[in-house]
Motif scaffolding. Sequence first.
Motif, PDB file in Angstrom:
ATOM      1  N   CYS A  30      17.196  29.520   3.338  1.00  0.00           N
ATOM      2  CA  CYS A  30      18.510  29.550   2.693  1.00  0.00           C
ATOM      3  C   CYS A  30      19.347  28.331   3.070  1.00  0.00           C
ATOM      4  O   CYS A  30      19.142  27.687   4.099  1.00  0.00           O
ATOM      5  N   VAL A  79      25.215  29.677  -2.260  1.00  0.00           N
ATOM      6  CA  VAL A  79      24.064  30.043  -1.436  1.00  0.00           C
ATOM      7  C   VAL A  79      22.798  29.781  -2.234  1.00  0.00           C
ATOM      8  O   VAL A  79      22.707  30.164  -3.399  1.00  0.00           O
ATOM      9  N   PHE A 131      30.916  37.726   0.987  1.00  0.00           N
ATOM     10  CA  PHE A 131      31.193  37.185   2.315  1.00  0.00           C
ATOM     11  C   PHE A 131      32.135  38.129   3.054  1.00  0.00           C
ATOM     12  O   PHE A 131      33.166  38.530   2.525  1.00  0.00           O
ATOM     13  N   GLU A 155      23.108  39.931  -3.919  1.00  0.00           N
ATOM     14  CA  GLU A 155      23.856  38.963  -3.127  1.00  0.00           C
ATOM     15  C   GLU A 155      25.098  39.626  -2.545  1.00  0.00           C
ATOM     16  O   GLU A 155      25.991  40.066  -3.284  1.00  0.00           O
ATOM     17  N   ALA A 166      25.358  31.732   6.086  1.00  0.00           N
ATOM     18  CA  ALA A 166      24.464  32.591   5.309  1.00  0.00           C
ATOM     19  C   ALA A 166      23.129  32.632   6.032  1.00  0.00           C
ATOM     20  O   ALA A 166      22.702  31.634   6.621  1.00  0.00           O
ATOM     21  N   ARG A 201      20.269  39.596   6.223  1.00  0.00           N
ATOM     22  CA  ARG A 201      20.899  38.860   5.107  1.00  0.00           C
ATOM     23  C   ARG A 201      22.414  38.882   5.340  1.00  0.00           C
ATOM     24  O   ARG A 201      23.125  39.770   4.886  1.00  0.00           O
ATOM     25  N   VAL A 227      23.702  27.079   2.609  1.00  0.00           N
ATOM     26  CA  VAL A 227      25.043  27.483   2.196  1.00  0.00           C
ATOM     27  C   VAL A 227      25.965  26.276   2.247  1.00  0.00           C
ATOM     28  O   VAL A 227      25.773  25.358   3.056  1.00  0.00           O
ATOM     29  N   SER A 233      24.007  44.662   6.804  1.00  0.00           N
ATOM     30  CA  SER A 233      23.571  43.271   6.660  1.00  0.00           C
ATOM     31  C   SER A 233      22.917  42.761   7.944  1.00  0.00           C
ATOM     32  O   SER A 233      21.956  41.990   7.905  1.00  0.00           O
ATOM     33  N   ARG A 269      26.340  37.213   5.313  1.00  0.00           N
ATOM     34  CA  ARG A 269      27.285  36.315   4.646  1.00  0.00           C
ATOM     35  C   ARG A 269      28.595  36.454   5.408  1.00  0.00           C
ATOM     36  O   ARG A 269      29.341  37.407   5.229  1.00  0.00           O
ATOM     37  N   THR A 271      32.026  28.848  -2.543  1.00  0.00           N
ATOM     38  CA  THR A 271      30.806  28.831  -1.740  1.00  0.00           C
ATOM     39  C   THR A 271      29.598  28.877  -2.665  1.00  0.00           C
ATOM     40  O   THR A 271      29.676  29.364  -3.802  1.00  0.00           O
TER      41      THR A 271
END
Length: 399
Positions: free
Chosen positions: A193, A324, A366, A363, A186, A45, A195, A40, A47, A322
């Motif tokens: 984006c 996003v 987290f 996606e 995020a 990207r 969040v 990530s 989380r 949550t």
Amino acid sequence: HNPHIQVFFAMAGQQLQEVSPSMASPSSSSSYCPQRLQASIRSGRLRWAVNSEDWAPIGAEKGPEFQFLLSLIQETDDRQQVTKYMRFQDQKRALISRLLVRHASASVLGLSSFRDVEIARTKGKKPFLRKPRPVDIAAAAAATAAAPDCSGEGTTRTTTSSASSVAALANFNFSVSHEGDWVVLASEPICVCGVDVAAPQEVRPGGCSPSEIFRDLEDQLTEAEWEFVRKQGASSGGPEGEDPLYSAFQRHWCLKEAYVKARGDGLEFPFNRIEFQLRPASLLDEEAAAGRRLGFAGRVDGVDLNPRWRFYQQRLPGNHWTAVARGPTTEVIDAFGEFKRTFTRPTDQLPPSEVTAELEAEEPPFEILPVAFLVPTDHIEGYEAAGGQKWQAIDAAAA
């Protein structure tokens, strides 16, 4: 190309096992997959979630650990915003959120400290990375690669890979949110984006009952959304301690917040203009358990946001929700224009197929991480000297 991160995860990834976030207890301070975390960071990207209630520094806000972490925030205004809160719990959340955005930026850029990281805010208070941008890091890498070697001859070995990295992270941006037990971040490499995290009523300050909240916020949800809330309120089978009525309201609220935070409207966007058609929480839980998190769209003023926007929703331990939002850079509200100027590949200039791929990219879950994870490499010794406990992953790697 993040040397210090690659070295760390090369060691830690062999030692640590994945813990499923869906199985973590509400008090779990870490629940993550090292390989997924490393991937990530490379993609931009992120989380990330930190449970602020699991962090109890000695001496509270006056103690050496808290003060050391506060000193890592270089911008005076941001430090002062942390200390303006009266309640220690609020100071913790504010500090963690500021550490999150800096550590996310430093990690993606391959930096081992926050010294060169400068965070700014739009007029609507949306934080963003002012500098260095990925293009700056690539330019520095290219200059280093082209510098004369011992024989006096130059080289451009990393130019191609640097250019590729810049393109992949061209619009790197992030969003943070904190409520209840959790502080979340995020980030996206191309799309803008937003969040948000929404806490269950019992951990929210204020003492208002759900009926009082619903009355005060009646005009913020559409009639169709309220109908969904009432229907879910009559259902059963959710996690222990969850109020299905309030949970359904939470889900709508944090989705609306995520949309507004992605755009950067601040308080100016009326929530009743955007409407979501949600699926039961039980279906989302089943999908998450199967490793699937399906995106969906919403409507603004009755007009479908598809295909420009995608929304994703996940549950965190302790019955927090949550949301996003991913969307086009062209819809950012930025009165000063500085945030928009950081986008070197605006989405309206990209092939539609590339934008769709970014919107619909898988996606990630987290990653639940401890506060110690947010300490940059160059400051770990100072953090320990201030009474902080080194992130256990480092000890596991050395074992």
